[in-house]
Motif scaffolding. Sequence first.
Motif, PDB file in Angstrom:
ATOM      1  N   UNK A  47       0.845  -1.189   0.000  1.00 53.44           N
ATOM      2  CA  UNK A  47       0.000   0.000   0.000  1.00 53.44           C
ATOM      3  C   UNK A  47       0.885   1.244   0.000  1.00 53.44           C
ATOM      4  N   UNK A  48       0.521   2.230  -0.850  1.00 51.38           N
ATOM      5  CA  UNK A  48       1.325   3.444  -0.972  1.00 51.38           C
ATOM      6  C   UNK A  48       0.763   4.610  -0.166  1.00 51.38           C
ATOM      7  N   UNK A  49      -0.552   4.613   0.081  1.00 53.04           N
ATOM      8  CA  UNK A  49      -1.174   5.684   0.863  1.00 53.04           C
ATOM      9  C   UNK A  49      -2.473   5.144   1.453  1.00 53.04           C
ATOM     10  N   UNK A  50      -2.796   5.575   2.680  1.00 49.11           N
ATOM     11  CA  UNK A  50      -4.028   5.141   3.338  1.00 49.11           C
ATOM     12  C   UNK A  50      -4.912   6.340   3.650  1.00 49.11           C
ATOM     13  N   UNK A  51      -6.206   6.207   3.341  1.00 51.28           N
ATOM     14  CA  UNK A  51      -7.224   7.180   3.720  1.00 51.28           C
ATOM     15  C   UNK A  51      -8.049   6.517   4.812  1.00 51.28           C
ATOM     16  N   UNK A  52      -8.044   7.094   6.012  1.00 48.95           N
ATOM     17  CA  UNK A  52      -8.564   6.404   7.195  1.00 48.95           C
ATOM     18  C   UNK A  52      -9.626   7.242   7.905  1.00 48.95           C
ATOM     19  N   UNK A  53     -10.796   6.636   8.143  1.00 47.80           N
ATOM     20  CA  UNK A  53     -11.829   7.260   8.970  1.00 47.80           C
ATOM     21  C   UNK A  53     -11.427   7.122  10.442  1.00 47.80           C
ATOM     22  N   UNK A  54     -11.988   7.952  11.308  1.00 49.82           N
ATOM     23  CA  UNK A  54     -11.651   7.877  12.730  1.00 49.82           C
ATOM     24  C   UNK A  54     -12.574   6.921  13.483  1.00 49.82           C
ATOM     25  N   UNK A  55     -13.886   7.196  13.444  1.00 53.45           N
ATOM     26  CA  UNK A  55     -14.821   6.429  14.259  1.00 53.45           C
ATOM     27  C   UNK A  55     -15.239   5.155  13.528  1.00 53.45           C
ATOM     28  N   UNK A  56     -14.610   4.038  13.900  1.00 53.93           N
ATOM     29  CA  UNK A  56     -14.895   2.749  13.287  1.00 53.93           C
ATOM     30  C   UNK A  56     -14.959   1.680  14.369  1.00 53.93           C
ATOM     31  N   UNK A  83     -14.363  17.301  13.559  1.00 52.43           N
ATOM     32  CA  UNK A  83     -13.578  18.445  13.124  1.00 52.43           C
ATOM     33  C   UNK A  83     -13.087  19.369  14.220  1.00 52.43           C
ATOM     34  N   UNK A  84     -13.326  19.014  15.482  1.00 51.26           N
ATOM     35  CA  UNK A  84     -12.873  19.868  16.576  1.00 51.26           C
ATOM     36  C   UNK A  84     -11.352  19.891  16.632  1.00 51.26           C
ATOM     37  N   UNK A  85     -10.784  20.979  17.131  1.00 49.74           N
ATOM     38  CA  UNK A  85      -9.324  21.112  17.164  1.00 49.74           C
ATOM     39  C   UNK A  85      -8.695  19.999  17.999  1.00 49.74           C
ATOM     40  N   UNK A  86      -9.404  19.552  19.052  1.00 46.83           N
ATOM     41  CA  UNK A  86      -8.867  18.471  19.883  1.00 46.83           C
ATOM     42  C   UNK A  86      -8.775  17.166  19.094  1.00 46.83           C
ATOM     43  N   UNK A  87      -9.757  16.926  18.213  1.00 50.74           N
ATOM     44  CA  UNK A  87      -9.740  15.721  17.383  1.00 50.74           C
ATOM     45  C   UNK A  87      -8.599  15.788  16.371  1.00 50.74           C
ATOM     46  N   UNK A  88      -8.400  16.965  15.787  1.00 47.19           N
ATOM     47  CA  UNK A  88      -7.292  17.117  14.843  1.00 47.19           C
ATOM     48  C   UNK A  88      -5.960  16.918  15.549  1.00 47.19           C
ATOM     49  N   UNK A  89      -5.864  17.467  16.750  1.00 46.74           N
ATOM     50  CA  UNK A  89      -4.629  17.306  17.513  1.00 46.74           C
ATOM     51  C   UNK A  89      -4.340  15.827  17.767  1.00 46.74           C
ATOM     52  N   UNK A  90      -5.388  15.085  18.153  1.00 47.91           N
ATOM     53  CA  UNK A  90      -5.191  13.661  18.403  1.00 47.91           C
ATOM     54  C   UNK A  90      -4.796  12.930  17.119  1.00 47.91           C
ATOM     55  N   UNK A  91      -5.389  13.353  15.990  1.00 47.59           N
ATOM     56  CA  UNK A  91      -5.038  12.735  14.712  1.00 47.59           C
ATOM     57  C   UNK A  91      -3.570  12.918  14.372  1.00 47.59           C
ATOM     58  N   UNK A  92      -3.090  14.152  14.513  1.00 47.11           N
ATOM     59  CA  UNK A  92      -1.683  14.407  14.184  1.00 47.11           C
ATOM     60  C   UNK A  92      -0.746  13.764  15.207  1.00 47.11           C
ATOM     61  N   UNK A  93      -1.186  13.677  16.454  1.00 47.91           N
ATOM     62  CA  UNK A  93      -0.397  12.982  17.472  1.00 47.91           C
ATOM     63  C   UNK A  93      -0.293  11.496  17.148  1.00 47.91           C
ATOM     64  N   UNK A  94      -1.356  10.952  16.550  1.00 49.27           N
ATOM     65  CA  UNK A  94      -1.346   9.535  16.164  1.00 49.27           C
ATOM     66  C   UNK A  94      -0.444   9.271  14.966  1.00 49.27           C
ATOM     67  N   UNK A  95      -0.062  10.349  14.252  1.00 47.53           N
ATOM     68  CA  UNK A  95       0.873  10.191  13.155  1.00 47.53           C
ATOM     69  C   UNK A  95       0.326  10.465  11.780  1.00 47.53           C
TER      70      UNK A  95
END
Length: 226
Positions: A47-56, A83-95
Amino acid sequence: MRTHILVVDDDPHIRELLRFLLSKEGYSVFEAENGNEGSVIMGKELIHLAVVDVMMPLKNGWELCEEIRRYYDIPVIMLTAKGAIEDKERGFTSGTDDYMVKPFEPKELLFRMKALLRRYQMVSSDLIQLNGISIDRQGYEVKSEDKVFILPLKEFELLAQLANHPGRIFTREQLLNLIWGQDFEGDSRTIDVHIKRLRERFAEYADDFIISTIRGIGYKLEVKGK
């Protein structure tokens, strides 16, 4: 070789939309409806790129993103309604590398994907160069300046897998899944035996590359001088 995109989302309508959009652009699309399925596909396919949903269910997007970042060197885009800033922060923290909020503009997703693929330099080459050693993945051949190596298929695939990601650690289980497949009934000693044979074959070429053991984890290939 076509670029492989993994879409992980429990919404079948989103998967259908992305399958249509990405296939039209010439990408090969792999789909999963939860994080566990996404993990299985990552272990079996290149796999070259992944598009991932959060709530699964079973494994959420944050957990899957952390797993991808731990074991694979590919870009990840989180595509989510959170879309809350806290959710984005957690996303970027996850990598994650990028974060898009639903509803999204399909063209914008494509622009961001292409930018990430360029950044990660995921344009695949059939020829891998390890200093004086070259690996021809199309011809299943390994060459040095004065010698041609004809390797058994599994040895070749194992060497090419490690060489295509120099410096990256692969667990024995990952290598078994990637080279032998999920249905293989042997154990991790199979990897150890094949690594031993590769080391013996290329013992004279340690100035070009070496295969290192990462104790308790697995193996990685290191290119000398890099």
